[in-house]
Design a protein around this motif. Structure first.
Motif, PDB file in Angstrom:
ATOM      1  N   SER A 170       2.186   2.066  -3.370  1.00  0.00           N
ATOM      2  CA  SER A 170       1.207   2.516  -4.355  1.00  0.00           C
ATOM      3  C   SER A 170       1.164   4.027  -4.474  1.00  0.00           C
ATOM      4  CB  SER A 170      -0.191   1.978  -3.996  1.00  0.00           C
ATOM      5  OG  SER A 170      -0.636   2.518  -2.771  1.00  0.00           O
ATOM      6  N   ARG A 172      -0.991  -0.171  -6.509  1.00  0.00           N
ATOM      7  CA  ARG A 172      -2.313   0.271  -6.055  1.00  0.00           C
ATOM      8  C   ARG A 172      -3.384  -0.717  -6.502  1.00  0.00           C
ATOM      9  NH1 ARG A 172      -4.286   4.420  -3.739  1.00  0.00           N
ATOM     10  NH2 ARG A 172      -2.232   5.410  -3.771  1.00  0.00           N
ATOM     11  N   ASP A 230      -5.603  -2.680  -3.796  1.00  0.00           N
ATOM     12  CA  ASP A 230      -7.064  -2.554  -3.804  1.00  0.00           C
ATOM     13  C   ASP A 230      -7.727  -3.930  -3.846  1.00  0.00           C
ATOM     14  OD1 ASP A 230      -6.856   0.180  -3.729  1.00  0.00           O
ATOM     15  OD2 ASP A 230      -7.243   0.478  -5.864  1.00  0.00           O
ATOM     16  N   ALA A 239      -2.878   8.450  -4.734  1.00  0.00           N
ATOM     17  CA  ALA A 239      -3.986   8.098  -5.617  1.00  0.00           C
ATOM     18  C   ALA A 239      -4.404   9.301  -6.446  1.00  0.00           C
ATOM     19  CB  ALA A 239      -5.174   7.604  -4.802  1.00  0.00           C
ATOM     20  N   GLN A 280       1.141   2.550  -9.722  1.00  0.00           N
ATOM     21  CA  GLN A 280      -0.181   2.171 -10.215  1.00  0.00           C
ATOM     22  C   GLN A 280      -0.421   0.669 -10.102  1.00  0.00           C
ATOM     23  OE1 GLN A 280      -2.807   4.246 -11.201  1.00  0.00           O
ATOM     24  NE2 GLN A 280      -3.756   2.242 -10.846  1.00  0.00           N
ATOM     25  N   ARG A 320       0.837  -1.202   0.000  1.00  0.00           N
ATOM     26  CA  ARG A 320       0.000   0.000   0.000  1.00  0.00           C
ATOM     27  C   ARG A 320       0.869   1.249   0.000  1.00  0.00           C
ATOM     28  NH1 ARG A 320      -4.343   1.403  -2.068  1.00  0.00           N
ATOM     29  NH2 ARG A 320      -5.496  -0.336  -1.183  1.00  0.00           N
TER      30      ARG A 320
END
Length: 352
Positions: free
Chosen positions: A177, A256, A260, A180, A253, A174
């Motif tokens: 990542s 992430r 997720d 966002a 990316q 995390r």
């Protein structure tokens, strides 16, 4: 003759984000009951108020380029555009510079525009404390004005730095990542420039004769990010060749997407590892993949009162050993005066 390529690039990035904001705004209005079913037509629903989008601007090249693109694109889409600058009070004359930024934003045609002074604490170090104070102020401004979104000028270079800082902390996927493109409560914060490099924003400012302010903290070796920017990344590029920044942004990316997916898996699995009283069952937790199990443990610790920002991977690893390496060990103390202990085949996490 069209605009300078750098100007065209930033405007396109902002235009795409504004279209997303419009779509989200219309969807939220539909679900909040502004569209009536049956009965006479509601004239006010046919003309919803234009959403307000704010730009957070420090006066630097990245955020000034963002402000100029917002001022250019927003009116064409029927969006109201404003700006806010945060005075951290960390340098002499910071209040005067904030006033200058307000004037520049108003000169671009943005309205409303305001400057907010904050008090920066010490918790988590100077960079983290300044960031916390800044976002708290931006949240307050956005709520006061009813803004649909706040645009932030983080670039691909900022993303690469964030990934490396996460790697150095060893905080897991995390952390790798990065930032966002959409974050905050209700997707408040939008970062249009994560696919653009820092030089593109600076070139856009030069092409438009926009004055910019270079924060001396960005070159101060006392700050970790500054050392990474001016020493670490150049050393990596020298050793590995060009393309490091792009590769790190791409890693963000991919990480992430994976994070997720694992978060979603953990959310679905959590109910299956609790007993009828809602307590976590150690045997069922043990059967889960480590990445899923540790996410459940982290969420349980936060729900019990552990501050998310103070809860590190080592804390969760210690709690995890109550599941995977049980030898009768005692309770684990977590931030926020939260205690985790194993009792009768159950994992109990609560404030001590």
């Amino acid at each position: 003759m069209g605009p300078h390529p750098a100007v065209a690039a930033i405007r396109l990035a902002v235009r795409r984000v504004l279209h997303d904001i419009i779509n989200d705004h219309q969807t939220s209005r539909a679900y909040s009951g502004h569209q009536l079913v049956g009965g006479p037509p509601d004239r006010t629903a046919e003309r919803p108020p234009s959403p307000l989008v704010l730009v957070a601007c420090s006066g630097g090249a990245d955020s000034m380029a963002l402000a100029s693109a917002l001022a250019f694109e927003a009116p064409k889409l029927g969006i109201r555009a404003g700006g806010v600058t945060i005075d951290h009070g960390l340098q002499p004359g910071s209040d005067l510079r904030a006033d200058e930024v307000v004037l520049r934003l108003r000169g671009l045609g943005l309205d409303p525009v305001e400057s907010v002074a904050v008090t920066v604490g010490r918790e988590g170090g100077p960079e983290a404390a300044a960031r916390d104070a800044r976002y708290a102020a931006l949240d307050a401004v956005a709520e006061r004005h009813g803004a649909a979104a706040v645009l932030l000028g983080h670039t691909r270079d900022d993303q690469a730095e964030t990934v490396l800082l996460g790697l150095a902390r060893g905080s897991g996927i995390r952390s790798l990542s990065g930032m966002a493109a959409v974050s905050g409560a209700g997707g408040r914060y939008r970062r249009p420039f994560l696919q653009l490099d820092r030089q593109t924003a600076r070139k856009a400012c030069m092409a438009q004769s926009l004055p910019v302010w270079d924060d001396p903290h960005n070159t101060d070796p006392a700050y970790t990010r500054s050392r990474l920017r001016h020493e670490g990344l150049p050393a990596l590029e020298k050793a590995l060749g060009k393309g490091v920044v792009e590769a790190l942004a791409r890693t963000a990316q991919l990480s992430r997407d994976d994070a997720d997916a694992l978060d979603a898996w953990a959310s679905q699995a959590e109910a299956s590892v609790r007993d009828a009283a809602g307590r976590l069952e150690c045997a069922k937790l043990y059967a889960l993949p480590p990445a899923v199990r540790r996410r459940i443990l982290r969420r349980a610790a936060i729900e019990a009162g552990a501050p998310a920002g103070a809860l590190f991977a080592r804390h969760i690893e210690e709690v995890d050993r109550l599941i995977t390496g049980w030898r009768g060990q005692g309770a684990i103390n977590l931030p926020g005066k939260v205690v985790a202990r194993r009792q009768g085949g159950r994992l109990v996490i609560r404030q001590g």
